[in-house]
Design a protein around this motif. Sequence first.
Motif, PDB file in Angstrom:
ATOM      1  N   LEU A   3     -53.619  43.365  21.036  1.00  0.00           N
ATOM      2  CA  LEU A   3     -54.860  43.148  20.302  1.00  0.00           C
ATOM      3  C   LEU A   3     -54.593  43.062  18.805  1.00  0.00           C
ATOM      4  CD1 LEU A   3     -57.352  45.561  22.104  1.00  0.00           C
ATOM      5  CD2 LEU A   3     -57.155  43.076  22.345  1.00  0.00           C
ATOM      6  N   VAL A   4     -55.341  42.192  18.138  1.00  0.00           N
ATOM      7  CA  VAL A   4     -55.256  42.039  16.693  1.00  0.00           C
ATOM      8  C   VAL A   4     -56.642  42.220  16.096  1.00  0.00           C
ATOM      9  CG1 VAL A   4     -53.268  40.496  16.813  1.00  0.00           C
ATOM     10  CG2 VAL A   4     -55.572  39.527  16.784  1.00  0.00           C
ATOM     11  N   ASP A   5     -56.661  42.714  14.866  1.00  0.00           N
ATOM     12  CA  ASP A   5     -57.922  42.777  14.130  1.00  0.00           C
ATOM     13  C   ASP A   5     -58.278  41.379  13.655  1.00  0.00           C
ATOM     14  OD1 ASP A   5     -58.502  45.573  14.173  1.00  0.00           O
ATOM     15  OD2 ASP A   5     -56.965  45.901  12.633  1.00  0.00           O
ATOM     16  N   LEU A   6     -59.571  41.122  13.533  1.00  0.00           N
ATOM     17  CA  LEU A   6     -60.049  39.844  13.011  1.00  0.00           C
ATOM     18  C   LEU A   6     -60.606  40.044  11.608  1.00  0.00           C
ATOM     19  CD1 LEU A   6     -61.762  38.363  16.183  1.00  0.00           C
ATOM     20  CD2 LEU A   6     -59.471  37.891  15.283  1.00  0.00           C
ATOM     21  N   TYR A   7     -60.320  39.069  10.745  1.00  0.00           N
ATOM     22  CA  TYR A   7     -60.705  39.106   9.334  1.00  0.00           C
ATOM     23  C   TYR A   7     -61.523  37.867   8.997  1.00  0.00           C
ATOM     24  CZ  TYR A   7     -56.851  42.453   9.069  1.00  0.00           C
ATOM     25  OH  TYR A   7     -56.025  43.533   9.272  1.00  0.00           O
ATOM     26  N   ASP A   8     -62.285  37.957   7.893  1.00  0.00           N
ATOM     27  CA  ASP A   8     -62.975  36.766   7.407  1.00  0.00           C
ATOM     28  C   ASP A   8     -62.078  36.055   6.399  1.00  0.00           C
ATOM     29  OD1 ASP A   8     -63.219  38.049   4.919  1.00  0.00           O
ATOM     30  OD2 ASP A   8     -65.379  38.376   5.103  1.00  0.00           O
ATOM     31  N   GLU A   9     -62.573  34.975   5.794  1.00  0.00           N
ATOM     32  CA  GLU A   9     -61.755  34.178   4.873  1.00  0.00           C
ATOM     33  C   GLU A   9     -61.366  34.947   3.608  1.00  0.00           C
ATOM     34  OE1 GLU A   9     -66.006  33.497   3.698  1.00  0.00           O
ATOM     35  OE2 GLU A   9     -64.946  33.508   5.599  1.00  0.00           O
ATOM     36  N   ARG A  24     -60.064  31.748  18.616  1.00  0.00           N
ATOM     37  CA  ARG A  24     -61.001  32.476  17.763  1.00  0.00           C
ATOM     38  C   ARG A  24     -62.093  31.529  17.276  1.00  0.00           C
ATOM     39  NH1 ARG A  24     -56.292  34.633  17.523  1.00  0.00           N
ATOM     40  NH2 ARG A  24     -55.291  33.264  16.034  1.00  0.00           N
ATOM     41  N   ALA A  25     -63.208  32.120  16.952  1.00  0.00           N
ATOM     42  CA  ALA A  25     -64.330  31.353  16.428  1.00  0.00           C
ATOM     43  C   ALA A  25     -64.027  30.935  14.985  1.00  0.00           C
ATOM     44  CB  ALA A  25     -65.605  32.205  16.478  1.00  0.00           C
ATOM     45  N   PRO A  26     -64.689  29.910  14.500  1.00  0.00           N
ATOM     46  CA  PRO A  26     -64.520  29.535  13.087  1.00  0.00           C
ATOM     47  C   PRO A  26     -64.807  30.745  12.193  1.00  0.00           C
ATOM     48  CG  PRO A  26     -65.781  27.860  14.251  1.00  0.00           C
ATOM     49  CD  PRO A  26     -65.623  29.022  15.199  1.00  0.00           C
ATOM     50  N   GLY A  27     -63.993  30.926  11.165  1.00  0.00           N
ATOM     51  CA  GLY A  27     -64.186  32.042  10.241  1.00  0.00           C
ATOM     52  C   GLY A  27     -63.538  33.337  10.695  1.00  0.00           C
ATOM     53  N   GLU A  28     -62.801  33.328  11.812  1.00  0.00           N
ATOM     54  CA  GLU A  28     -62.076  34.509  12.288  1.00  0.00           C
ATOM     55  C   GLU A  28     -60.573  34.264  12.126  1.00  0.00           C
ATOM     56  OE1 GLU A  28     -65.089  36.163  15.762  1.00  0.00           O
ATOM     57  OE2 GLU A  28     -63.307  35.018  16.364  1.00  0.00           O
ATOM     58  N   TYR A  29     -59.902  35.202  11.478  1.00  0.00           N
ATOM     59  CA  TYR A  29     -58.486  35.056  11.176  1.00  0.00           C
ATOM     60  C   TYR A  29     -57.727  36.320  11.559  1.00  0.00           C
ATOM     61  CZ  TYR A  29     -60.456  31.336   8.353  1.00  0.00           C
ATOM     62  OH  TYR A  29     -61.141  30.229   7.951  1.00  0.00           O
ATOM     63  N   ARG A  30     -56.411  36.164  11.788  1.00  0.00           N
ATOM     64  CA  ARG A  30     -55.566  37.309  12.079  1.00  0.00           C
ATOM     65  C   ARG A  30     -54.480  37.414  11.020  1.00  0.00           C
ATOM     66  NH1 ARG A  30     -50.704  36.549  15.407  1.00  0.00           N
ATOM     67  NH2 ARG A  30     -50.222  34.340  15.503  1.00  0.00           N
ATOM     68  N   MET A  31     -53.693  38.490  11.074  1.00  0.00           N
ATOM     69  CA  MET A  31     -52.652  38.716  10.089  1.00  0.00           C
ATOM     70  C   MET A  31     -51.285  38.753  10.766  1.00  0.00           C
ATOM     71  SD  MET A  31     -52.247  41.842   7.320  1.00  0.00           S
ATOM     72  CE  MET A  31     -53.952  42.214   7.558  1.00  0.00           C
ATOM     73  N   VAL A  32     -50.323  38.077  10.151  1.00  0.00           N
ATOM     74  CA  VAL A  32     -48.934  38.164  10.574  1.00  0.00           C
ATOM     75  C   VAL A  32     -48.097  38.544   9.350  1.00  0.00           C
ATOM     76  CG1 VAL A  32     -49.179  36.518  12.474  1.00  0.00           C
ATOM     77  CG2 VAL A  32     -48.464  35.701  10.246  1.00  0.00           C
ATOM     78  N   VAL A  33     -46.863  38.978   9.606  1.00  0.00           N
ATOM     79  CA  VAL A  33     -45.985  39.426   8.530  1.00  0.00           C
ATOM     80  C   VAL A  33     -44.580  38.873   8.725  1.00  0.00           C
ATOM     81  CG1 VAL A  33     -47.231  41.551   7.980  1.00  0.00           C
ATOM     82  CG2 VAL A  33     -45.491  41.563   9.780  1.00  0.00           C
ATOM     83  N   HIS A  34     -43.885  38.724   7.629  1.00  0.00           N
ATOM     84  CA  HIS A  34     -42.460  38.400   7.631  1.00  0.00           C
ATOM     85  C   HIS A  34     -41.780  39.320   6.617  1.00  0.00           C
ATOM     86  CE1 HIS A  34     -43.697  34.656   9.621  1.00  0.00           C
ATOM     87  NE2 HIS A  34     -42.441  34.635  10.059  1.00  0.00           N
ATOM     88  N   VAL A  35     -40.563  39.717   6.929  1.00  0.00           N
ATOM     89  CA  VAL A  35     -39.757  40.505   6.009  1.00  0.00           C
ATOM     90  C   VAL A  35     -38.499  39.697   5.718  1.00  0.00           C
ATOM     91  CG1 VAL A  35     -38.549  42.682   5.599  1.00  0.00           C
ATOM     92  CG2 VAL A  35     -40.645  42.663   6.993  1.00  0.00           C
ATOM     93  N   CYS A  36     -38.227  39.508   4.438  1.00  0.00           N
ATOM     94  CA  CYS A  36     -37.035  38.782   4.002  1.00  0.00           C
ATOM     95  C   CYS A  36     -36.145  39.765   3.246  1.00  0.00           C
ATOM     96  CB  CYS A  36     -37.408  37.622   3.090  1.00  0.00           C
ATOM     97  SG  CYS A  36     -38.483  36.403   3.871  1.00  0.00           S
ATOM     98  N   VAL A  37     -35.060  40.170   3.885  1.00  0.00           N
ATOM     99  CA  VAL A  37     -34.124  41.106   3.267  1.00  0.00           C
ATOM    100  C   VAL A  37     -32.936  40.320   2.726  1.00  0.00           C
ATOM    101  CG1 VAL A  37     -32.579  43.071   3.657  1.00  0.00           C
ATOM    102  CG2 VAL A  37     -34.817  43.005   4.769  1.00  0.00           C
ATOM    103  N   PHE A  38     -32.688  40.492   1.446  1.00  0.00           N
ATOM    104  CA  PHE A  38     -31.534  39.892   0.789  1.00  0.00           C
ATOM    105  C   PHE A  38     -30.523  40.989   0.475  1.00  0.00           C
ATOM    106  CE2 PHE A  38     -34.898  36.872  -0.001  1.00  0.00           C
ATOM    107  CZ  PHE A  38     -34.265  35.645   0.031  1.00  0.00           C
ATOM    108  N   ASP A  39     -29.251  40.627   0.430  1.00  0.00           N
ATOM    109  CA  ASP A  39     -28.257  41.591  -0.014  1.00  0.00           C
ATOM    110  C   ASP A  39     -28.024  41.381  -1.510  1.00  0.00           C
ATOM    111  OD1 ASP A  39     -26.524  39.382  -0.224  1.00  0.00           O
ATOM    112  OD2 ASP A  39     -25.192  40.058   1.370  1.00  0.00           O
ATOM    113  N   ARG A  40     -27.213  42.221  -2.099  1.00  0.00           N
ATOM    114  CA  ARG A  40     -26.974  42.149  -3.548  1.00  0.00           C
ATOM    115  C   ARG A  40     -26.253  40.863  -3.960  1.00  0.00           C
ATOM    116  NH1 ARG A  40     -28.452  47.150  -5.442  1.00  0.00           N
ATOM    117  NH2 ARG A  40     -28.269  48.810  -3.913  1.00  0.00           N
TER     118      ARG A  40
END
Length: 172
Positions: A3-9, A24-40
């Motif tokens: 399950l994901v939470d739904l957000y507005d615009e 989803r209905a128009p005006g319903e959005y979900r959240m995703v994430v990315h992590v970008c790890v760089f070394d020195r």
Amino acid sequence: MELVDLYDENRLLLGKTAERSAPRAPGEYRMVVHVCVFDRRGRLLIQRRAPEKFIWPDLWDVSVGGGVDAGETSRRGAEREFREELGYPLDLSGLRPSLTVNFDGGFDDFYILTKDLDPEELTLQAGEVRAVRWASREEVLDMLGQGTFIPYPESFLRFLFDMRKQFGFPTK
């Protein structure tokens, strides 16, 4: 069922949840994430997605990515995804997303940081991640051109590397 939470615009919670891949209905959005790890040295930790993945099987991607579960914040979702996929307890306390990309279905928060990790010490999640390694900008762009990297716009991948270099993202 995930399950994901739904957000507005405006990225405000609507007080509703939905199954991750459900329409989803128009005006319903979900959240995703990315992590970008760089070394020195400025290399990006990349992962090769498992061949059984439904979307972009067996292609290389940035360090970690995934959906934020219902009840999670963006940061907690990023930490959970990192722990699940790479077996490493990344602590993002005090960090905000470095950038957010809006896409048709929602918001994609990218966390960019510098951390020297040993890929040999990571525990890869079976069925999700096939391999991890460090890659330079040139290597990532070559993989993109060969069709072995998820088809982000080339300019976006360059931007991730440039942001890391220009803004010196935190070491966690």
